[in-house]
Each structure stands twice: as C-alpha cells, then as structure tokens.
Write an enzyme that holds these catalytic residues in place. Structure first.
Site, mmCIF file in Angstrom:
data_model
loop_
_atom_site.group_PDB
_atom_site.id
_atom_site.type_symbol
_atom_site.label_atom_id
_atom_site.label_comp_id
_atom_site.label_asym_id
_atom_site.label_seq_id
_atom_site.Cartn_x
_atom_site.Cartn_y
_atom_site.Cartn_z
ATOM 1 N N GLY A 201 0.931 -1.298 -0.147
ATOM 2 C CA GLY A 201 -0.007 -0.131 0.029
ATOM 3 C C GLY A 201 0.724 1.194 -0.035
ATOM 4 N N GLY A 202 2.101 1.216 -0.668
ATOM 5 C CA GLY A 202 2.870 2.482 -0.684
ATOM 6 C C GLY A 202 3.340 2.965 0.786
ATOM 7 C CB SER B 284 3.446 -3.203 -3.156
ATOM 8 O OG SER B 284 3.279 -1.982 -3.826
#
Length: 556
Positions: free
Chosen positions: A125-126, A204
C-alpha cells in the site's frame, strides 16, 4: 491508564457460540480465544494487540509493549486499522481508523500438529494505505498446514515522518514490524508454530519492507526465509532521498507555511490531529519517488532501524544471508496506464522529468542526454504514442520494480548470498483487461501475490468461478511458495516442477511463471544492462535528515 486498558480489553470477552467452535491459546499477554472459520479448516485469531502505538507528543516514537489482560480475550475481528487516506485502491468503509492500531491476526490450520512453519505477511500500500486483514490467505493455511500471520503497522505520516530527532527519529512503521516479529518469536509456539521456521513475505511496500528487514540489525534472528514480491530495498520508492524536504513538501500541501522553521515544522506534525494529516500520497509520480517511506536515520537516543543506505549495507555484507524467493510480474508498469493520456505528451516534451529521483547529474544537459538515450532504447525514433504503449508499460515496469529487483539480487549474490531464486510472474487470465490500444494482457503489479491469496483480491474470496487456467495457476503458486516456506527452495528434489537453481550475479537463471513454467537466462537481460550502466555512474544515495538546529530559548 493500565487499569483502564485491562478493563476495556476484558470487556470484549463474551460467551456466545458453541464452545467447540473456539480454541484458546495462552499468550504471554493473556489468554486469547480464536474461532473456527465458517468454511472450516482453520481457526482465526483476530485483532490481538501486539504492541501499543504511543500517542500525543510521542506519536512518532517506537511502539511500546502491548497491553496485558486477566480474562480471556475473544480474538474476533474488531476492524481497527491505522490512520490513512481514503483512496480508490482499497475499501476502508467498514473499518475503524485508530491511532493505537497495532493488531495482529493469526490463522492456524485445524490440526493438532505442532512446530508448523510460519509465514508472516507484511501488507502493501505504498507505506500509506492498507491493513493486515485486507487480503485473506486462508487457502494456503488450510491446504498446506502453515500458520499465517497478518498485522497492521503505522502508515504515512504516523509511520514514516523522519526528522532525525529523538522524538521523530523516523521508521516508526518499520519498527512496528520488528515489534510484531518479536511478538511472533515469543508467542507463535503456543499457537502450534515453530519460532525457528519463520518466513516473511509481502507485496509492493510489503516487499520493500521484508527486503529492509533483512538489512536491519534490529530484526536479526527473527525470521529465516524471505519472499519479496514486486518491490526492492534499493528502489527510488523504498527510501526517502531527502526526508526533511519531503516533510516540508507535505506540510505545504496542508497549508502550513513556516516550513523553514524546523522546530515550528516539528511542532506542527506533533500537535495536528492525525486525521487531519491524512492526504492521499499513493498516486504515482513522474520521478518514481515516495513522500513517506523508509529513511536512513540519524544516530539519536532512540533505537535505530536503518543505519545506512541499503546499497552500502548489502555491498559491505553486513546482513544475514538468507534464502530469498524474489521477483516481479511482467507488467508492473501497468499501474501507470491511467496516466498515459496525460503523460505521453509530457514524455515527448521533457523525458528527463520521468527519470527516477535517485539519479543525479552535473547539469541539465547531462540529464537530458541520459533521458534521450533511455527514450531511444524503449521507444526508438518514435514519439511516445498509442502505438507503443507497451513500451511505456515496460519502461515503468523496469524503473519501478524490474531494475531495483535485479540490482538487489546482483549485489546480494556479489556479497555472498548464493540462495537467491529469481522469477518473473507472467500469467494473464482471459478475464484480465487488455492494455489500452492493444489486445495484450499481462500480469499486473503484485500479480504473483494475488495468485497466492484467496479468490480474486478485493472482489471475492470465492474461487469456484475462476477459469480452469487461473485455478491451476493458483495451485502452482501455492505449491511453489509452500516449498520455499518449508525447504528454502521453490523446487526441492523430487518436485514435479522444472529444476530451479539459484541465480548468479547476472540474474541467470530466472524462472518464468506462467501456464507453463520455463527456466530462462539472465533476468530481463539487455534492459538491466542499460540501467546498470546508468546507475553505476549517476546513482544518488538517500541522505539522513540533517542535524536539527538548536532550539531558540526566549529569555524571561
């Protein structure tokens, strides 16, 4: 305060339901009671507080120990998540955002077996959005007899503001991850898991996180195998190039004007309610950067997570060499497709705006020359247009994920790690959307992660409606991941899959994961050679925050 915490936690205890549906575990904080999953095959223990997020003026410091309770805690999903902006990427409408959000979920197969392998999953989620329970992984737990652990960690400003002071040292969210791993080490045997057989994985930002955990002295000995999926510690989005500049830039977006007064800036972040600091910072940016991610910390009185740039730590071999199952999907850059219509003209006008932020040049002329060389490599003599959108996807795939993955693997092999298993996940189901202006489909960002998790992520946990090809791919991926969790190799001896040796420093070999598994040569080959040449000459290391100026004292 402690008594009030005990009362609140005890109040959630209930006696509803058939006792046969519950399983009790005595943790070091108190007894928790998990419930049998409605579909059977496992017990879920949700929302166990593994640590306590400090509040008020201490909100950016390392987490405190978790609470204790005297009565049995019903470990049901309380839907508490850390503060974050509401975005289009995940639905948080049924969740409750809270400052003290450090909760862990444990999924245990319905078996009496002990010393089961453990997989700890760091959500993506960055570093700005997401929560532990947003992607279910129950099928892997039930089918493969592993214990899975998911959890929340502080995000955005709350987790990654980095001012280099004792009270805002940086990396709070990553220190939460270390606290979680310590909780697992201490408690997982009581759930039937083996604390000496822990694999950490993530997609991610979760992938970047597990890469960074490998490099942090604070996490040594807490895990034994690593599965990074679409994200690397040496990427431009992994570590803030200039944390103080980022803190100033974000404050300006919040209409704070005294950004050049360091102590006023710090006071602004420490006193503004967290919910007012939650702006969306998750959208892609042209220079492949991140406002809030890890930082190289100054040496303060606080515990330190990252003491040097990831490049230096790896080159110097100052980390534990562990088995790593490492790779990307083949169309990582498709997350930038929504920006194509706007960006294609800008790329033709000034391609240098789209070079990663961790490249530095003597002057604009030198930067423009490298940009010309890169644009020529991907697009040839043609302007960026609808006919070469696949080259656009390939470019962003490489700068965002492909080259950082290759570079990390290369440096680790050169520093003595001979257990790096590289792959490119390429499966695309017929139900996947085609790249605009083409009929070509590919695996999107973190496609391999979603293949291992249940159902169609964020759509349905039901796999019955999936195509036969997609079902087979999920079965294959779970088997490969399980092999690695158990053996430290994706293809151990006796496996029906093609042999999969560890990679050398050239990224050779790597496995193509598609309908048919195929062992191939050097990872992305000539594309990686291009970026290797550029980064060898122009790489810009992330910096620590500067030493804060002395506070001004007003004389009475």
């Amino acid at each position: 305060m402690l008594l009030w915490t005990l009362i609140l936690l005890s109040a959630v205890v209930s006696s509803f339901g058939d006792e046969a549906e519950w399983r009790e575990v005595k943790t070091f904080q108190g007894t928790v009671r998990g419930r049998r999953d409605p579909e059977g095959g496992l017990y879920g223990f949700y929302s166990i507080p593994y640590a306590t997020a400090p509040r008020g003026a201490d909100r950016f410091k390392e987490a405190l120990p978790g609470p204790v309770w005297l009565q049995t805690l019903d470990a049901v999903d309380k839907r508490i998540i850390c503060w974050q902006a509401k975005t289009k990427y995940i639905n948080v409408e049924n969740q409750t955002m809270h400052e003290d959000c450090l909760h862990v979920n444990v999924f245990v197969p319905d078996t009496e077996e002990k010393k089961l392998p453990v997989i700890v999953i760091v959500h993506g989620g960055g570093f700005a959005i997401g929560y532990g329970n947003m992607m279910p992984i129950k099928q892997l737990v039930k089918e493969k007899k592993v214990i899975a652990v998911t959890f929340n960690y502080r995000l955005g400003v709350q987790g990654f503001l980095c001012l280099g002071t004792n009270d805002v040292p940086g990396n709070a969210g990553l220190k939460d991850q270390v606290a979680l791993l310590k909780w697992v080490k201490k408690n997982i045997a009581r759930f039937g898991g083996n604390p000496d057989d822990v694999t950490i994985s993530g997609g991610s930002a979760g992938s970047i996180s597990v890469n960074l955990l490998m490099l942090s002295n604070s996490a040594k000995g807490l895990f034994h195998k690593v599965i990074p999926e679409s994200g690397a510690s040496v990427s431009s989005i992994a570590v803030q190039i200039d944390p103080l500049a980022n803190a100033k830039a974000f404050a300006k977006r919040l209409n704070f004007t005294e950004v050049d007064d360091f102590h006023a800036l710090k006071a602004f972040y420490k006193t503004t309610p967290l919910e007012e600091l939650m702006l969306d910072v998750i959208s892609p940016v042209k220079d492949i950067s991140n406002l809030f991610s890890a930082c190289v910390e100054r040496k303060t009185g606080s515990s330190v997570f990252l003491t040097d740039s990831p490049i230096n730590i790896i080159k110097q071999g100052k980390y534990k060499k562990l088995p790593v199952l490492f790779g990307i999907s083949n169309m990582e850059g498709s997350i930038y497709v929504d920006y194509f219509e706007t960006w294609k003209n800008e790329m033709n006008e000034k391609f240098s705006k789209f070079l990663p932020i961790d490249l530095q040049f003597e002057n604009e002329e030198e930067k423009d020359e490298i940009a010309r060389r890169v644009k020529q490599f991907y697009f040839g003599p043609h302007p960026v247009n609808n006919q070469n959108i696949l080259a656009y996807v390939e470019y962003f795939s490489d700068v965002l994920m492909g080259y950082p993955t290759f570079r990390t693997a290369k440096l680790q092999v050169e520093s003595g790690n001979n257990q790096i298993y590289l792959y490119e996940y390429a499966f695309a189901d017929e139900s996947f959307p085609a790249v605009p202006h083409t009929d070509v489909r590919g695996a999107p960002h973190c496609g391999q992660t979603t293949a291992v998790f249940d159902g169609i992520v964020f759509v349905s946990n039901d796999e019955s409606a999936l195509s036969p090809a997609f079902k087979r791919m999920k079965t294959t991926m779970r088997e490969l991941w399980h092999n690695f969790i158990v053996h430290g190799k994706p293809v151990p001896e006796g496996s029906p899959f093609p042999a999969w040796p560890a990679a050398d420093a050239s990224g050779n070999p790597h496995m193509s994961l598609d309908r048919v598994l195929e062992l191939r040569g050097p990872f992305l080959d000539k594309r990686m050679q291009l970026w290797d040449d550029i980064y060898d000459k122009y790489y810009r290391e992330p910096m620590s925050p500067p030493e804060p100026p002395p506070e001004k004292h007003t004389e009475l």
